[in-house]
Design an enzyme around this catalytic site. Structure first.
Site, PDB file in Angstrom:
ATOM      1  N   SER A  62      40.873  39.465  35.548  1.00 25.18           N
ATOM      2  CA  SER A  62      40.014  39.342  34.371  1.00 25.18           C
ATOM      3  C   SER A  62      40.471  40.328  33.286  1.00 25.18           C
ATOM      4  O   SER A  62      41.641  40.339  32.931  1.00 25.18           O
ATOM      5  CB  SER A  62      38.557  39.565  34.783  1.00 25.18           C
ATOM      6  N   ARG A 117      23.643  41.226  31.971  1.00 28.79           N
ATOM      7  CA  ARG A 117      24.219  41.027  33.290  1.00 28.79           C
ATOM      8  C   ARG A 117      23.815  39.687  33.904  1.00 28.79           C
ATOM      9  O   ARG A 117      24.631  39.017  34.548  1.00 28.79           O
ATOM     10  CB  ARG A 117      23.798  42.169  34.209  1.00 28.79           C
ATOM     11  N   ASP A 136      37.059  28.495  38.067  1.00 22.82           N
ATOM     12  CA  ASP A 136      36.817  29.554  37.082  1.00 22.82           C
ATOM     13  C   ASP A 136      36.701  28.910  35.707  1.00 22.82           C
ATOM     14  O   ASP A 136      37.696  28.454  35.141  1.00 22.82           O
ATOM     15  CB  ASP A 136      37.972  30.552  37.123  1.00 22.82           C
ATOM     16  N   HIS A 193      34.902  32.472  38.509  1.00 17.00           N
ATOM     17  CA  HIS A 193      35.643  33.647  38.054  1.00 17.00           C
ATOM     18  C   HIS A 193      35.610  34.771  39.088  1.00 17.00           C
ATOM     19  O   HIS A 193      36.574  35.517  39.251  1.00 17.00           O
ATOM     20  CB  HIS A 193      35.037  34.114  36.726  1.00 17.00           C
ATOM     21  N   ASP A 194      34.496  34.892  39.777  1.00 15.83           N
ATOM     22  CA  ASP A 194      34.345  35.933  40.795  1.00 15.83           C
ATOM     23  C   ASP A 194      35.338  35.807  41.947  1.00 15.83           C
ATOM     24  O   ASP A 194      35.481  36.751  42.737  1.00 15.83           O
ATOM     25  CB  ASP A 194      32.924  35.900  41.379  1.00 15.83           C
TER      26      ASP A 194
END
Lengths: 379, 379
Positions: free
Chosen positions: A154, A224, A319, A352-353
């Site tokens: 990232s 968040r 992602d 994405h994680d």
């Protein structure tokens, strides 16, 4: 097989830099500190060093745990350790907290020696290029003239790319994972909503909340929560939470009802309890600004003309924050510059994680690539 | 061709219902009002009526403009009018403001006769099923025993579907545009962040902000900014805004820099200046709750067993909020019940917002379908 693959007990170190650092914005920081950790042993000719750059909420604690906090395991412990893909039996691995961070390196929560108060909003807006400048000084301090590899996922991948452009002679391999050559309008839009949640929180006080004895918890929590949606894939959310109700039936109120709400609010609350809002703002801005092609009229091929490293670029199928398409843009530009590029598109449900996850195919690709890197130097 | 295709000057009407309405939650509203507009003429046997259901931020002002506000053109004026796809030369078209809304129908901003104060947070959580119940009474009042069609986009499409389930004998055709059979975990997650932005705004005061002389502008603004990202497509944002900078260069501050930020904040500010936060909360909750398959163990085929109408289902290629896949779920369930279904997947760059746009292929599909509908009755 999985026994004894931890780097074990680690401790953070601190480096102080007294030469003023000029930021891309023109701001100057007369003095700064970086907190970092190292794993493995630097070999005699200092040719086996790997720098790990962290993403938005990461820090220097990449692997292992602390003697006084055994449960505080590094954020990439599944990747870094003896026998792991980033093998500390072969490599000397460095993790650092970025300048502007909130985990020990000089940042908004640090005391500004000129005022005796926290920098707060007066901490300079920091860019990926500025981070690389700060990191190269750490390399100098450790006597590392050339990294075997610089890598990250990232925003960390953006720093790794920037190393290849700012200091092409100081990095042999660059691993760019789940990254993009720049943020899209949609990416920026999400960041802007997150920033506005913080900036408009009455407890933000223009970034000088430390002096008011409060923190903009509401804004940071919202930022968040929103971030988490973009880190996960729709499929992963559907699989994990679906439309499950916490109590089994509708409550007709604004309390938590769906499991996904419970998860998001928990993540938001947890994050807001330890992360600094000013750091969050800085990190999102660094993301928005990163765009090596900008000074080449948007031509990424030209931007990468300076690069000399070999590259491994990895992306994840689900992602949608930085989709495989974005990684292919990077690969294409590297190929146009006749650089050695390996590219892997990994099927993963975790969005994405994924770059933080234990995933066999992903880990094997990193392992295989770094085995090649380690074959280039003597241990 | 495009001359004189407006319904012209319109005015809103008001209907009062004194029979208590019991909500799905068990809450009872003893009395309520609905504000609505009509366009065209109801034919002798009252067989040419179309009900248009609105989405999250819509209202009863669907077409035309007001004598005292000529620039206040209805939200679907490109679709509804003489000679337009929803042709008011043929149909008697009704638009209403949903119960719980903030444009004239009884909602959180209305005075609760029992307390003499606005309902605020005490207004019942309203569901799509409740709306249909309130709408059927309006149909009764107007003497419409069966609609030629009930239709809507997004949340409006959900109401149209619910009509076919709650009152199968009272609707001959249902047009479901850019909708879904239920929200995904990701959809709910976005709604939950938006709700939390409002709920945690210090000016929200537990929903009773009217009494405090404030409105939770910050929260509502964030909710709308976030909503807008999900209404647009990434491609549309890229085309329209890209990475353009407002001033041409980076500002290294948290002021507006990228054009997309300017757009989002403008949209957020505008919306927060006129929309009610409690209504926003209610609307998102109605979206989250809609799930006709829930009482059939998630089996949508069984849920649609009650339906008798013919259907036109339309989706848009770049709609990632309610993607074409979601519309196909609806189509599949309808087909399994041997209902007459037409389905159109429209190539459009405008994401979820496409359903509001002037788009030739889209409008022709609606026009053609409704021409068939109008051929079934005598004008």
């Amino acid at each position: 097989m999985e026994l004894n693959t931890s780097v074990g007990i680690v401790s953070a170190q601190r480096a102080t830099f007294d030469t003023p650092l000029t930021f891309r914005s023109g701001a100057v920081l007369p003095r700064y500190e970086l907190v970092y950790e190292t794993y493995g042993t630097l070999n005699a000719d200092k040719s086996n060093a790997i720098l790990i750059c962290h993403a938005l909420s990461g820090n220097h604690h990449v692997a292992g745990s602390y003697a006084d906090a055994p449960k505080n395991v590094g954020w990439w412990d599944n990747m870094v350790g003896p026998g792991k893909p980033i093998d500390t039996n072969k490599f000397f691995v460095i993790g650092l907290n970025n300048l502007g961070g909130c985990h020990g390196s000089t940042g908004p929560i640090s005391i500004n020696p000129e005022t005796g108060k926290p920098y707060g909003a007066s901490f300079p807006v920091v860019t990926v290029e500025d981070w690389v400048e700060s990191q190269v000084r750490l390399a100098d301090l450790l006597g590392i003239t050339q990294f075997a590899a610089v890598l990250g996922g990232s925003l960390g991948g953006m720093q790794a790319m920037q190393w290849s452009l700012s200091y092409p002679e100081r990095v042999r391999h660059v691993l760019v994972i789940a990254a993009a050559p720049h943020l899209t309008a949609e990416n920026i839009a999400f960041n802007d909503v997150a920033r506005n949640a913080i900036l408009t929180d009455p407890d933000f006080h223009g970034g000088h909340y430390y002096e008011h004895g409060v923190v903009p918890t509401r804004g940071l929590r919202l930022a968040r929560m929103l971030g988490h949606i973009t880190y996960l894939s729709g499929d992963a959310m559907a699989d994990k939470f679906g439309r499950s109700l916490r109590s089994g039936k509708l409550g007709f109120s604004y309390d938590i009802e769906f499991e996904i709400e419970s998860y998001l609010r928990y993540q938001g609350d947890k994050f807001a309890s330890y992360f600094d809002a000013n750091t969050y703002l800085l990190m999102t801005k660094a993301l928005d600004y990163f765009d090596p092609a900008r000074e080449f009229e948007g031509n990424l091929d030209k931007a990468f003309a300076a690069a000399r490293a070999d590259f491994l670029v990895l992306s994840f199928s689900t992602d949608w924050r930085f989709s495989p398409d974005r990684s292919r843009e990077i690969v294409s530009a590297l190929l146009h510059n006749r650089l050695n590029v390996s590219y892997g598109e990994i099927t993963s449900t975790h969005g994405h994680d994924s770059f933080l996850m234990q995933h066999a195919h992903y880990h094997e690709l990193v392992r295989a690539y770094l085995a090649r890197v380690s074959s280039e130097f003597s241990a």
